[in-house]
Design a protein around this motif. Structure first.
Motif, PDB file in Angstrom:
ATOM      1  N   GLY A 110       1.036   4.276  -2.748  1.00 49.38           N
ATOM      2  CA  GLY A 110       0.932   5.687  -2.403  1.00 49.38           C
ATOM      3  C   GLY A 110       2.111   6.500  -2.906  1.00 49.38           C
ATOM      4  O   GLY A 110       1.952   7.626  -3.394  1.00 49.38           O
TER       5      GLY A 110
ATOM      6  N   ASP B 185      -7.573   3.385   0.351  1.00 49.42           N
ATOM      7  CA  ASP B 185      -6.970   4.366   1.254  1.00 49.42           C
ATOM      8  C   ASP B 185      -7.818   4.580   2.501  1.00 49.42           C
ATOM      9  O   ASP B 185      -7.285   4.818   3.593  1.00 49.42           O
ATOM     10  CB  ASP B 185      -6.775   5.698   0.536  1.00 49.42           C
ATOM     11  CG  ASP B 185      -5.710   5.621  -0.547  1.00 49.42           C
ATOM     12  OD1 ASP B 185      -4.790   4.796  -0.409  1.00 49.42           O
ATOM     13  OD2 ASP B 185      -5.797   6.389  -1.527  1.00 49.42           O
TER      14      ASP B 185
ATOM     15  N   HIS C 137       0.836  -1.203   0.000  1.00 45.27           N
ATOM     16  CA  HIS C 137       0.000   0.000   0.000  1.00 45.27           C
ATOM     17  C   HIS C 137       0.873   1.255   0.000  1.00 45.27           C
ATOM     18  O   HIS C 137       0.570   2.236  -0.692  1.00 45.27           O
ATOM     19  CB  HIS C 137      -0.927  -0.004   1.210  1.00 45.27           C
ATOM     20  CG  HIS C 137      -1.754   1.236   1.329  1.00 45.27           C
ATOM     21  ND1 HIS C 137      -2.851   1.479   0.522  1.00 45.27           N
ATOM     22  CD2 HIS C 137      -1.636   2.333   2.131  1.00 45.27           C
ATOM     23  CE1 HIS C 137      -3.372   2.651   0.825  1.00 45.27           C
ATOM     24  NE2 HIS C 137      -2.656   3.188   1.797  1.00 45.27           N
TER      25      HIS C 137
END
Length: 255
Positions: free
Chosen positions: A24, A131, A20
């Protein structure tokens, strides 16, 4: 954790936190979100074969990270059929156990790679790229939430959710006088990506006029992401002709 214990959503989010964070960082450095998702899914799939990319992401500076994104993107273009350039992946090769990845692997095993990446996009990717869930996890881990929220405590069991055909479809257009037969379109994708298409529909015409548009219905939504890879409109060569593809919306012509 015992093998017979079903992991919670929190467990999965925690396990894929590095992936993740990589997603990002890709996005923060200007990578299109869809390209970033595809790149992370590809790197996760490669990691199953011991190409240690995701687990080292935290030690990469932004310059190295963007080189990795560019290499992943070049592989995605290869999978789509854009083979007019020489595939160079030196950074990924250095991350492989033997220090080398044969670019030909991605050419001759496209169906294997595409299925693997699609499995991640349609499966655990639903959590990796959420998110909102990661913000919720951060609030819980920092003590801002007293008890674990039900969304995080819920057991994670991947179940294939039926997706409507409209959400698995792409709209095809042809240049005037350059239409491609439905069988050729079907066989093009089947030969490259395996059993990935439900059917191909064409404009109904009269008087022997060739169709100007059509529709591809894929078996999985992830295939659309792999075709477009962050673009609104792409072309694919089938023989000596081209087809143009974009996402299909119900408001488009009735095909």
């Amino acid at each position: 954790m015992a093998d017979n214990v079903t992991p919670t959503v929190r467990d999965v989010l925690f396990a894929y936190n590095t992936a993740h964070e990589a997603y990002g960082r890709f996005v923060c450095n200007g990578v299109n979100q869809e390209q970033a998702r595809n790149a992370v899914a590809l790197l996760l799939w490669l990691e199953q074969g011991d190409v240690e990319a995701i687990r080292h992401m935290g030690s990469f500076n932004d310059n190295v990270l963007m080189h990795l994104a560019a290499e992943a993107n070049s592989i995605m273009l290869y999978l789509r059929g854009e083979q007019s350039f020489f595939l160079e992946i030196p950074l990924l090769s250095r991350l492989a156990p033997q220090g080398f990845i044969d670019p030909g692997f991605f050419v001759f095993h496209q169906d294997l790679v595409v299925r693997g990446v699609a499995d991640i996009l349609d499966g655990v990717g639903a959590l990796i790229f959420d998110d909102r869930l990661y913000r919720l996890l951060a609030r819980y881990q920092t003590g801002l939430l007293g008890r674990m929220p039900p969304e995080l405590a819920a057991p994670y069991t991947f179940r294939s959710v039926p997706v409507p055909e409209d959400c698995r479809s792409m709209f095809i257009t042809f240049s005037r006088g350059q239409h491609v037969d439905r069988e050729d379109i079907f066989n093009h994708f089947r030969n490259k990506w395996g059993d990935c298409i439900v059917r191909v529909l064409m404009e109904k015409t009269t008087g022997g006029a060739p169709p100007m548009y059509g529709r591809i219905i894929f078996k999985r939504k992830a295939f659309i992401s792999l075709v477009l890879n962050g673009e609104q409109l792409v072309h694919i060569n089938i023989g000596d002709r081209q087809i143009w593809l974009r996402k299909y919306y119900p408001c488009m012509r009735n095909v």
